[in-house]
Design an enzyme around this catalytic site. Structure first.
Site, PDB file in Angstrom:
ATOM      1  CG  ASP A   1      -1.861   1.125   1.312  1.00  0.00           C
ATOM      2  OD1 ASP A   1      -2.716   1.197   0.410  1.00  0.00           O
ATOM      3  OD2 ASP A   1      -1.773   1.924   2.254  1.00  0.00           O
TER       4      ASP A   1
ATOM      5  CD  GLU B   1      16.869 -14.321   3.247  1.00  0.00           C
ATOM      6  OE1 GLU B   1      16.211 -14.879   4.170  1.00  0.00           O
ATOM      7  OE2 GLU B   1      17.581 -13.315   3.435  1.00  0.00           O
TER       8      GLU B   1
END
Length: 556
Positions: free
Chosen positions: A220, A269
């Site tokens: 956002d 990751e």
């Protein structure tokens, strides 16, 4: 206190959900506004249990992923975009265990889950902010926000001339005399991203939800985290600048990109191709492309497309500019027609052009629906990823006549800025022909639904040839079956009459008539789908006004 799931078992990896790489490049992603999608406990407010119960509907619709607007613990001053605890679920929506179960069920059904992240500001009930107020001037916690002394002889004037996107000053004065910055509502103080603790906190929040199993984040106000040094005055401006349509000292500052490079390293990751999607209002699509460079975010909403009128020349221009801007950074284009902040496109296209994305009149309902259906087929034929806002597959219009006493949009009560009529696109969607809330839940609904919505419900449209719901289902099925749809980064424009867009993508051809009169076009193959009635004769098709046609040269 945060609610923590106890030792959750491993989730299916994203790879097992879909079995293809780079799924996000041509994905169709469905936005769920949790309070208005489905109510599982009958209290009139949508919740995670309700969403979970309707996941099979979304699978059968044919979407690839579901984006959930905020469901975090919040005082709900701005419908959950004022977060009090990023690691907790608000009790009105359920618990962390409900979120965990929803994610698991979605993965089992082959759907991914993307959650909203709100990093520009917190709630004024966030622990940091409450302590900053209590400790007073000089508190180290005030450095995590933008607290400033005022101007004027006695500090009675705001520190600068910035205005809130919701209208009024972007500053509020507290009892001890200092002011704090809020680009949105006063209950939403902006974080100071120059402070290292803010970055540390959000990297931890990312890992928290990635460990639970979400497949990505919609960010956002992704363009708003960094403010210009010294917080300089904006000067003369119009309100559109506050939405990122012009250069400002508080939006689209270059410093945001270092933050997203750090975030990308965290995301990479994790297995399963997790993704970031930016809500970034920028002056140009070229500036938007900066957010999706290879080491930053994966997608950014194409607001230039959303705000384009139903006009062939304008649409072709924004499509070309979008594809050209995204190509150098290797990112897919995104296409979107509606969301929880703008008038639904079935109403926007029902009104004369030039009214913007906050419209207060119903307009010509039939015209709006025809254009909305045609615009949907055009959007789904373009290369890249498409976003669908809940209820648009039912052809829902905005509810433009909500009584003042039921409105909850904070911008409505600020008296300026945005028009404050976002509640109209947030009315709970209808599932059945009858019932107190048309199947939304066992009770009523937090915003009143029109009496006509029973005939727009999922039940009323399912299995009905030509219904808007069946058009969406058919279009998404064709898109999955046609390898040329969604893939790639270019279109081959074909010659077409004025007011008509026509382009080829491999064996697939799309023709969209945005004009006022029918046109006859060649069809050198098999018709796949049309948004309205067409007439085929001797290798040609008569395409009415406000209609889109798909056909293919493939023979099987």
């Amino acid at each position: 206190m945060s609610q923590h799931a106890a030792d959750p078992a491993p989730h299916p990896t994203v790879a097992t959900v879909a079995g293809r790489r780079d799924w996000w490049r041509d994905a169709v992603i469905y936005q769920v506004y949790p309070r208005s999608f489905a109510d599982g406990d009958g209290d009139g407010m949508g919740d995670l249990a309700g969403i979970r119960s309707r996941l099979p509907y979304l699978r059968d619709l044919g979407v690839d992923a579901v984006w959930l607007s905020p469901f975090y613990a919040s005082p709900q001053a701005d419908a959950g975009y004022d977060v009090a605890d990023y690691r907790a679920v608000d009790p009105m929506f359920g618990t962390l265990l409900d979120a965990d179960a929803l994610i698991r069920d979605a993965h089992t059904l082959g759907l991914r889950i993307i959650v909203d992240l709100v990093p520009n500001h917190s709630s004024d009930q966030y622990e940091w902010f409450k302590r900053a107020l209590a400790e007073g001037p000089g508190s180290p916690l005030r450095d995590r926000y933008h607290f400033r002394p005022g101007r004027g002889d006695n500090g009675e004037l705001p520190p600068n001339d910035w205005e809130s996107v919701f209208g009024g000053p972007a500053w509020t004065r507290v009892e001890d005399g200092e002011w704090y910055l809020h680009l949105f509502a006063p209950e939403q103080p902006d974080f100071n991203w120059e402070h290292p603790a803010v970055g540390d906190e959000f990297r931890s929040i990312l890992r928290f939800w990635l460990d639970i199993g979400v497949d990505g984040f919609r960010i956002d106000v992704a363009h708003g985290l960094v403010k210009a040094e010294g917080l300089p005055d904006l000067g003369s401006h119009d309100q559109l600048k506050l939405l990122g349509n012009d250069v400002t000292p508080f939006f689209d500052q270059d410093g945001v990109h270092a933050i997203y490079r750090q975030w990308r390293r965290i995301l990479d990751e994790y297995s399963g191709e997790r993704v970031f999607v930016a809500e970034a209002w920028t002056p140009t699509v070229e500036r938007t492309a900066n957010y999706v460079r290879p080491d930053e975010l994966h997608q950014a909403f194409n607001f230039q497309y959303l705000t384009t009128e139903w006009d062939a020349e304008q649409l072709r221009s924004v499509v070309d500019r979008t594809l050209e801007a995204m190509r150098p950074v290797g990112a897919p284009a995104t296409w979107v027609l509606s969301n929880h902040d703008v008038t639904r496109h079935a109403t926007r296209f029902a009104n004369p052009p030039g009214l913007g994305t906050q419209i207060r009149t119903a307009g010509d309902r039939g015209l709006g629906l025809r254009r909305a259906r045609a615009a949907t087929l055009l959007m789904l034929a373009l290369p890249g990823s498409a976003y669908v806002y809940q209820g648009e597959e039912l052809g829902l219009p905005d509810v433009v006549d909500l009584p003042d006493e039921v409105r909850q949009d904070p911008a409505y009560f600020r008296g300026a800025g945005q028009d404050g009529f976002r509640d109209g696109c947030r009315v709970p969607i209808p599932w059945t022909r009858e019932g107190t809330s048309y199947g939304f839940g066992a009770g009523g609904s937090w915003l009143p639904q029109p009496s006509s919505w029973g005939e727009l419900s999922v039940e009323a449209q399912t299995g009905v040839p030509g219904s808007t719901l069946e058009l969406y289902r058919a279009a998404l099925a064709v898109r999955r079956a046609q390898p040329d749809l969604g893939a790639g980064d270019a279109v081959e424009w074909l010659r077409a009459p004025e007011g008509v867009l026509s382009f080829r993508r491999g064996e697939f051809v799309c023709v969209a008539n945005t004009g006022t009169e029918p046109v006859t076009v060649p069809v050198r193959g098999r018709v796949l789908l049309a948004s309205g009635e067409i007439a085929e004769t001797d290798g040609e098709a008569k395409v009415p006004a406000d209609t889109t046609l798909w056909w293919t040269t493939a023979t099987d």
